[in-house]
Design an enzyme around this catalytic site. Structure first.
Site, short mmCIF file in Angstrom:
data_model
loop_
_atom_site.label_atom_id
_atom_site.label_comp_id
_atom_site.label_asym_id
_atom_site.label_seq_id
_atom_site.Cartn_x
_atom_site.Cartn_y
_atom_site.Cartn_z
N GLY A 1 -5.92 -5.03 -13.66
CA GLY A 1 -6.17 -6.01 -12.62
C GLY A 1 -7.26 -5.53 -11.67
O GLY A 1 -8.06 -6.32 -11.17
N GLN B 1 0.16 -10.61 -9.01
CA GLN B 1 1.59 -10.67 -8.71
C GLN B 1 2.20 -12.03 -9.04
O GLN B 1 3.41 -12.12 -9.29
CB GLN B 1 1.84 -10.34 -7.23
N CYS C 1 -1.56 1.56 -5.31
CA CYS C 1 -2.96 1.93 -5.11
C CYS C 1 -3.24 2.39 -3.68
O CYS C 1 -4.31 2.91 -3.39
CB CYS C 1 -3.86 0.74 -5.45
#
Length: 364
Positions: free
Chosen positions: A69, A176, A311
């Protein structure tokens, strides 16, 4: 071990794993090779592309497979910004994924101006403020569909409408939300990822409207419409498609689990509620206790949670979403995230809340 970090990643489903192993063992050719094994791999990639496109409600010629992503967000944002002829102004929010901020930072270094809107107390951007922020030189609006830290759902239809009325490109990070919420039509670029819905890690996809002429970020590459280099991971792509075909998001199940969590949380814990909410993502703050400490204590008890996006795990400034909503830095550091998956049970939530109560009592 009790796993409650599904917003970070999920285990591969049996269907996805079987698909991965089967393709890796039998159809291992390079999908760009001209021999039979290559042709077979190419066929499976194209079939998987159709599955992704159908799930997104777009044409398959706009689907580009990526390694994550993160790569998809960076590719989409840079491609659309550079393709726009309107100017060098971009609108986003303060609470976007790190990959979005990385792409925006790159564009700022070459002369782009970025406006980052805050989140309101309900977890959404202010649509009136967004409308006011659009300028004649606005090239792109890039917004997360569902925030990965608090689960807030942005009003996509209105955002897409405002972008379209102004002739502004629109990119939506759907990592998400993909597989869980309907994704409206009219988006120029969409980012998704396999491992959030039971597919393999290291595989994602981005939809780039094929009617928009975008240049390769790395000129000279030959894969994926000349927009991405490297041999395609055919087994992962097929496993991604298998995950899509078999994934089911049981909304009422997660609404029930969230209700159980809310009713059993100790008084020192605050569950963050948003105007529109993906119920399986639960942002929580505990009074006078840092989220990192809560994570470590729960880990000692065999319970996996997080302090936000993986992240951002090494950030010392708290989560972006909480800060963007106007909470103090101290409050943001008290944040932790609980996220449910298909196998999460009431018994596991009860065990979690008992451990949270113990942590709370120990820190009075």
């Amino acid at each position: 071990m009790i796993y409650m970090d599904y917003a970070a990643t999920s285990p591969m489903t049996k269907e996805a794993l079987d698909a991965y192993i089967g393709v890796a063992q039998r159809y291992y050719g390079n999908s760009s090779s001209l021999h039979d094994l290559g042709g077979q791999a190419h066929y499976f990639v194209q079939q998987s592309r159709e599955v992704v496109a159908q799930a997104l409600g777009v044409t398959s010629d706009g689907i580009i497979f990526t390694g994550s992503g993160t790569e998809g967000n960076i590719m989409a944002i840079l491609s659309l910004a550079l393709a726009s002829k309107k100017g060098k102004h971009i609108i986003s929010s303060q609470a976007e994924h790190t990959s979005v901020h990385a792409a925006l930072n790159t564009l700022e270094k070459i002369g782009y101006e970025v406006t980052k809107l805050p989140l309101q107390k309900d977890g959404c951007i202010d649509l009136q403020e967004l409308q006011k922020t659009i300028r004649l030189d606005t090239a792109l609006i890039t917004i997360q569909h569902v925030n990965s830290e608090i689960g807030s759902i942005q009003p996509l239809k209105k955002i897409i409408e405002l972008a379209g009325e102004s002739g502004v490109y629109c990119h939506i990070d759907c990592v998400q939300s993909f597989g869980k919420l309907a994704i409206p039509k009219g988006i120029d670029a969409i980012t998704i990822s396999a491992h959030k819905i039971g597919g393999p890690k290291g595989c994602g996809a981005v939809y780039l409207n094929p009617s928009i002429r975008v240049q390769a970020l790395t000129p000279g590459v030959t894969h994926e419409r000349g927009l991405r280099g490297g041999t395609l991971d055919t087994p992962a792509i097929v496993a991604f498609a298998a995950a899509i075909e078999n994934y089911q998001y049981e909304l009422q199940h997660y609404v029930m689990l969230r209700g159980v969590l809310k009713s059993k949380l100790p008084e020192t814990c605050k569950l963050i509620e948003c105007k529109q909410q993906l119920p399986n993502i639960c942002g929580v703050m505990m009074d006078r206790v840092e989220g990192q400490y809560v994570l470590l204590k729960l880990n000692e008890s065999g319970i996996c949670i997080s302090t936000g996006s993986a992240c951002d795990i090494h950030s010392e400034s708290g989560t972006k979403a909480i800060l963007s909503m106007g909470f103090s830095l101290e409050a943001a550091r008290q944040f932790f995230r609980i996220s449910f998956g298909p196998s999460t049970t009431i018994e596991e939530i009860t065990r979690l809340t008992i451990e949270l109560s113990t942590i709370s009592l120990d820190n009075k």
